[in-house]
Enzyme design. Structure first.
Site, short mmCIF file in Angstrom:
data_model
loop_
_atom_site.label_atom_id
_atom_site.label_comp_id
_atom_site.label_asym_id
_atom_site.label_seq_id
_atom_site.Cartn_x
_atom_site.Cartn_y
_atom_site.Cartn_z
N TYR A 33 0.83 -1.21 0.00
CA TYR A 33 0.00 0.00 0.00
C TYR A 33 0.86 1.25 0.00
CZ TYR A 33 0.85 1.04 4.97
OH TYR A 33 1.43 1.38 6.17
N ARG A 52 8.02 3.95 -4.99
CA ARG A 52 8.14 2.97 -3.92
C ARG A 52 7.13 1.84 -4.09
NH1 ARG A 52 7.72 4.98 2.21
NH2 ARG A 52 5.56 5.32 1.55
N ARG A 101 -8.38 -20.66 -0.98
CA ARG A 101 -7.25 -20.33 -0.12
C ARG A 101 -6.10 -21.31 -0.37
NH1 ARG A 101 -5.11 -21.78 4.88
NH2 ARG A 101 -4.31 -20.06 6.15
N LYS A 150 6.56 -1.98 1.83
CA LYS A 150 5.40 -1.39 2.51
C LYS A 150 4.18 -2.31 2.34
CE LYS A 150 3.20 3.13 3.21
NZ LYS A 150 3.69 3.37 4.58
N GLU A 182 12.22 2.35 14.12
CA GLU A 182 11.34 3.42 13.64
C GLU A 182 10.09 3.46 14.49
OE1 GLU A 182 10.36 2.47 9.57
OE2 GLU A 182 10.08 0.35 10.05
N LEU A 206 11.35 1.23 6.93
CA LEU A 206 10.72 1.68 5.70
C LEU A 206 11.52 2.82 5.10
CD1 LEU A 206 8.18 1.35 3.88
CD2 LEU A 206 7.19 3.23 5.18
#
Length: 286
Positions: A33, A52, A101, A150, A182, A206
């Site tokens: 995301y 990114r 699944r 991310k 972070e 990140l």
């Protein structure tokens, strides 16, 4: 009036947007995301977020979704349709649904799922917290080892946010092998003397888009920057501390684990960097 969202090529009322229960973002957190801020109806750092996103997809061997090359126009259209002056646009790509699944990735003929929606946040740039500063707790960093991607695997950061909330604080800084990695949704910094200190880029953190811009602006303003690890004790002894992210820009930190940082009020370097970042980002907004 409901928001208009984007789902796999369509602009829809949010209540009409549906994805499969077999989508891998739901079953496996198999998705990535980005969040892009909007100021004055314009997109902040869009090119960095798009770059990114492409890197995250490549690192996970995930196909680009249909519409990838039109993301700028999709963002702009959502801003227009939802009349966003200040706020954010959330974008998520998942590996899609193979109709069941399975731990194994689906075949390449399964198309990724692309979702975007807006969040209207008037006063985003004038947050009162920028004048008060964040209070931070420290927690052990228990995330997986590829924090540079991310992904939507955000359970542990959510747990950190809740631990901070329970302690009457604003956020948590995560610590691994004695050093700060972070924040739960931001990059972390301290200031000692005239030097800004933040952890160097690696798989451990990140690669923040706001981080890159802020460090560039700091260097252009002749501020000293040192990229290295630091401890909570070193942070508590610092003159200033702050965090950066797409939603908080540059946010001062005034307390860590109950210890006041510097004077216990937002410091001049963080304040100046916030001012520079907002000014320059508005000039370059798309």
């Amino acid at each position: 009036m409901s928001r208009t969202v984007y789902l796999n090529g369509e602009y829809l009322p949010e209540e009409d947007a549906k994805i499969s229960i077999f989508d891998r973002s739901f079953l496996m957190a198999d998705g990535v995301y980005e969040v892009t801020s909007v100021l004055g109806g314009m997109l902040i750092d869009f090119a960095g977020h798009a770059k990114r996103l492409e890197r995250s997809l490549n690192e996970l061997d995930m196909q680009k979704p249909d519409g990838f090359d039109d993301l700028l126009e999709i963002h702009r259209e959502l801003v227009r349709l939802n009349d966003i002056d200040e706020g954010m646009i959330y974008l998520q790509v998942s590996r899609g649904s193979a109709g069941d699944r399975d731990f194994a990735y689906p075949s390449d003929d399964v198309k990724p799922t692309l979702v975007l929606f807006t969040q209207n946040k008037p006063g985003l740039a004038d947050s009162p917290k920028a004048k008060e500063g964040f209070k931070i707790i420290s927690i052990e960093d228990l995330r997986w080892g590829r924090r540079d991607i991310k992904t939507t695997q955000l359970l542990y950061p959510s747990m950190g946010k809740m631990a901070a909330k329970a302690a009457g604080c604003d956020d948590a800084w995560m610590v691994e092998d004695g050093a700060v990695t972070e924040g739960t949704s931001n990059n972390a910094y301290i200031v000692k003397g005239d030097t800004i200190i933040t952890r160097q880029l690696s798989n451990d953190i990140l690669h923040g888009i706001t981080r890159a811009a802020v460090l560039r602006f700091a260097r252009e303003a002749q501020m000293k920057v040192e990229e290295r690890t630091f401890t909570i004790a070193e942070a508590q002894d610092a003159d200033e501390a702050f965090v950066t992210s797409a939603s908080t820009f540059v946010m001062p930190v005034v307390e860590i684990d109950g210890a006041a940082i510097g004077t216990g009020t937002p410091g001049p370097i963080a304040a100046r960097l916030r001012e520079i970042y907002l000014d320059e980002s508005r000039k370059a907004a798309q």
